[in-house]
Design a protein around this motif. Sequence first.
Motif, mmCIF file in Angstrom:
data_model
loop_
_atom_site.group_PDB
_atom_site.id
_atom_site.type_symbol
_atom_site.label_atom_id
_atom_site.label_comp_id
_atom_site.label_asym_id
_atom_site.label_seq_id
_atom_site.Cartn_x
_atom_site.Cartn_y
_atom_site.Cartn_z
ATOM 1 N N LEU A 1 39.837 16.714 52.902
ATOM 2 C CA LEU A 1 38.949 17.437 53.811
ATOM 3 C C LEU A 1 37.890 16.505 54.394
ATOM 4 O O LEU A 1 37.471 16.682 55.548
ATOM 5 N N HIS A 2 37.454 15.525 53.638
ATOM 6 C CA HIS A 2 36.543 14.524 54.211
ATOM 7 C C HIS A 2 37.244 13.746 55.322
ATOM 8 O O HIS A 2 36.643 13.446 56.363
ATOM 9 N N ASP A 3 38.510 13.410 55.116
ATOM 10 C CA ASP A 3 39.267 12.708 56.158
ATOM 11 C C ASP A 3 39.382 13.562 57.415
ATOM 12 O O ASP A 3 39.214 13.073 58.547
ATOM 13 N N ILE A 4 39.681 14.834 57.227
ATOM 14 C CA ILE A 4 39.815 15.753 58.370
ATOM 15 C C ILE A 4 38.477 15.897 59.089
ATOM 16 O O ILE A 4 38.418 15.953 60.332
ATOM 17 N N THR B 1 40.015 23.577 70.075
ATOM 18 C CA THR B 1 41.233 24.122 69.472
ATOM 19 C C THR B 1 42.387 23.139 69.589
ATOM 20 O O THR B 1 43.147 22.930 68.631
ATOM 21 N N MET B 2 42.535 22.506 70.750
ATOM 22 C CA MET B 2 43.600 21.513 70.916
ATOM 23 C C MET B 2 43.357 20.295 70.025
ATOM 24 O O MET B 2 44.298 19.749 69.436
ATOM 25 N N GLU B 3 42.099 19.872 69.911
ATOM 26 C CA GLU B 3 41.801 18.716 69.066
ATOM 27 C C GLU B 3 42.046 19.036 67.589
ATOM 28 O O GLU B 3 42.547 18.182 66.842
ATOM 29 N N ALA B 4 41.719 20.236 67.169
ATOM 30 C CA ALA B 4 42.027 20.640 65.796
ATOM 31 C C ALA B 4 43.529 20.582 65.551
ATOM 32 O O ALA B 4 43.983 20.169 64.476
ATOM 33 N N ALA B 5 44.317 21.001 66.546
ATOM 34 C CA ALA B 5 45.778 20.926 66.412
ATOM 35 C C ALA B 5 46.234 19.477 66.279
ATOM 36 O O ALA B 5 47.140 19.177 65.480
ATOM 37 N N ARG B 6 45.643 18.562 67.045
ATOM 38 C CA ARG B 6 46.014 17.149 66.934
ATOM 39 C C ARG B 6 45.749 16.628 65.517
ATOM 40 O O ARG B 6 46.554 15.889 64.955
ATOM 41 N N VAL B 7 44.613 17.009 64.965
ATOM 42 C CA VAL B 7 44.229 16.519 63.642
ATOM 43 C C VAL B 7 45.087 17.148 62.545
ATOM 44 O O VAL B 7 45.672 16.449 61.701
ATOM 45 N N ALA C 1 35.267 19.819 63.816
ATOM 46 C CA ALA C 1 35.513 19.422 62.433
ATOM 47 C C ALA C 1 35.247 20.564 61.471
ATOM 48 O O ALA C 1 35.989 20.760 60.490
ATOM 49 N N LEU C 2 34.203 21.350 61.725
ATOM 50 C CA LEU C 2 33.911 22.511 60.878
ATOM 51 C C LEU C 2 35.084 23.481 60.876
ATOM 52 O O LEU C 2 35.495 23.988 59.823
ATOM 53 N N ASN C 3 35.635 23.740 62.043
ATOM 54 C CA ASN C 3 36.825 24.591 62.134
ATOM 55 C C ASN C 3 37.990 23.982 61.377
ATOM 56 O O ASN C 3 38.690 24.667 60.623
ATOM 57 N N ALA C 4 38.219 22.701 61.588
ATOM 58 C CA ALA C 4 39.398 22.052 61.018
ATOM 59 C C ALA C 4 39.374 22.064 59.501
ATOM 60 O O ALA C 4 40.394 22.348 58.859
ATOM 61 N N VAL C 5 38.217 21.762 58.880
ATOM 62 C CA VAL C 5 38.177 21.767 57.419
ATOM 63 C C VAL C 5 38.309 23.185 56.874
ATOM 64 O O VAL C 5 38.907 23.400 55.809
#
Length: 462
Positions: free
Chosen positions: A36-39, A167-173, A353-357
């Motif tokens: 999660l730190h990496d994400i 949203t698209m960037e979260a998908a990339r990650v 990043a908050l969304n992604a983690v």
Amino acid sequence: MTKFALSSSALLLAFSIAGPAASQGQAISYKDQPKLHDIATAPSAENLRNDVQTLVDFGTRHTLSETESDTQGIGAARRWIFEEFERISAACGGCLEVYYSTGVIAGEARIPDATEVVSVVAIQRGKTDPERYVLMAGDIDSRATDVMDSTSAAPGANDNASGVAGTMEAARVLSQYEFHGSIVYAALSGEEQGLFGGQILAEQALEEGWRLHAVLNNDMIGNIAGINGVIDNTTARVFAEGTRQNETAADARMRRFTGGEVDSPSRNLGRYISWMADRYIPNLDVMVIYRLDRFGRGGHHRPFNDVGYPGVRIMETNEHYDRQHQDLRNENGRHFGDTIEYVDFDYAAKLTALNAVTLASMAWAPAPPSEVSIRGAVQPDTTLSWAPASEQEQDMIAGYRIYWRYTDAPNWQFSRDVGNVTEFTLENVVIDNYFFGVSSVSKDGFESPVVFPGAAGTFDLR
């Protein structure tokens, strides 16, 4: 392992106030997750800038705007988003299912004539429990001052190209990882005309029986300079409704005697997001706001809340109203209009990043416990029980954690790991004095949101 710990004096004070409750529990702790730190450090401000610029360059993305042009209007915008999700999918070996979510709307104040409302959806299927979902969304459409003006320039850089880009960037990650549950990335249309894209997708989720445990609606995640004069890139707001909208009369009667007004699944999702910020997003404090949305206003999480799904709005703390729903112009040296130079992309990356983690943590964790119930009236002890984990999750479950707090406390204060059981009694912890909940914990330490007992708190559809 990283832990939050109370000092010895604080523990003594807690025990003197709480008595047996404190001795039954412990300071809230968790297992730190390096992934999660990496994400959290992966979202790119440059990618967000490029995507917002592309969306701005379509001129207007009004729901009733041009659909045939390749360069202007909502049609060109949604086709580009579709193609971008397809590019992201190609980079991960076809891990995304990309499709258009569509419905025809007519006879509405802001869509009087029959219009096809088209959203773009990409699903990253979970490997062990693909019918369990978490969802992140942003809104494609933009508008000028007149909500029916479908031709004037309406760049909508912050409102809401920032949410779509996030949203698209979260998908990339996140497409670089595999998860137990499924993650949905949605670019929704028709928000400014009446939240229709969300309504259409929520109905689809119902019809297909999605076990949808989180809707993260990102609407304006790039502004740090408010009309109030405050400049702030260290806070974000999470709006979360209280009593669930589809509560029955019988549920309401029970809630009157057991509580739950501040422990809807949306509220406990908001608390979970705040925990993710505290643990993994440096220099970001989340304000969980006990309201569906801004005062008297709405967003695309609402259609999901309407049918019973947990959902929240994630956004900036300080809005600038000259840059929302305004014709492009300058008056007496004052700029009006939602243009890209006012978007802070480092801040947008932080909220992405908050969304992604949050998505990753929930998709790696077991599902929130089901059928949570509580008993203990006129007894010295409190007993919680819940249903066994699903067959898909039996191998990943390590156990469960019970939480409790004072009824006027906003966040959980005490917790206890109780093992892989379906019932546990907290001895000499009186049910009348606290609110309680249960979370699921995986063998590698990922944890679900906390579930308040009964209909008021369940993450399952009612």
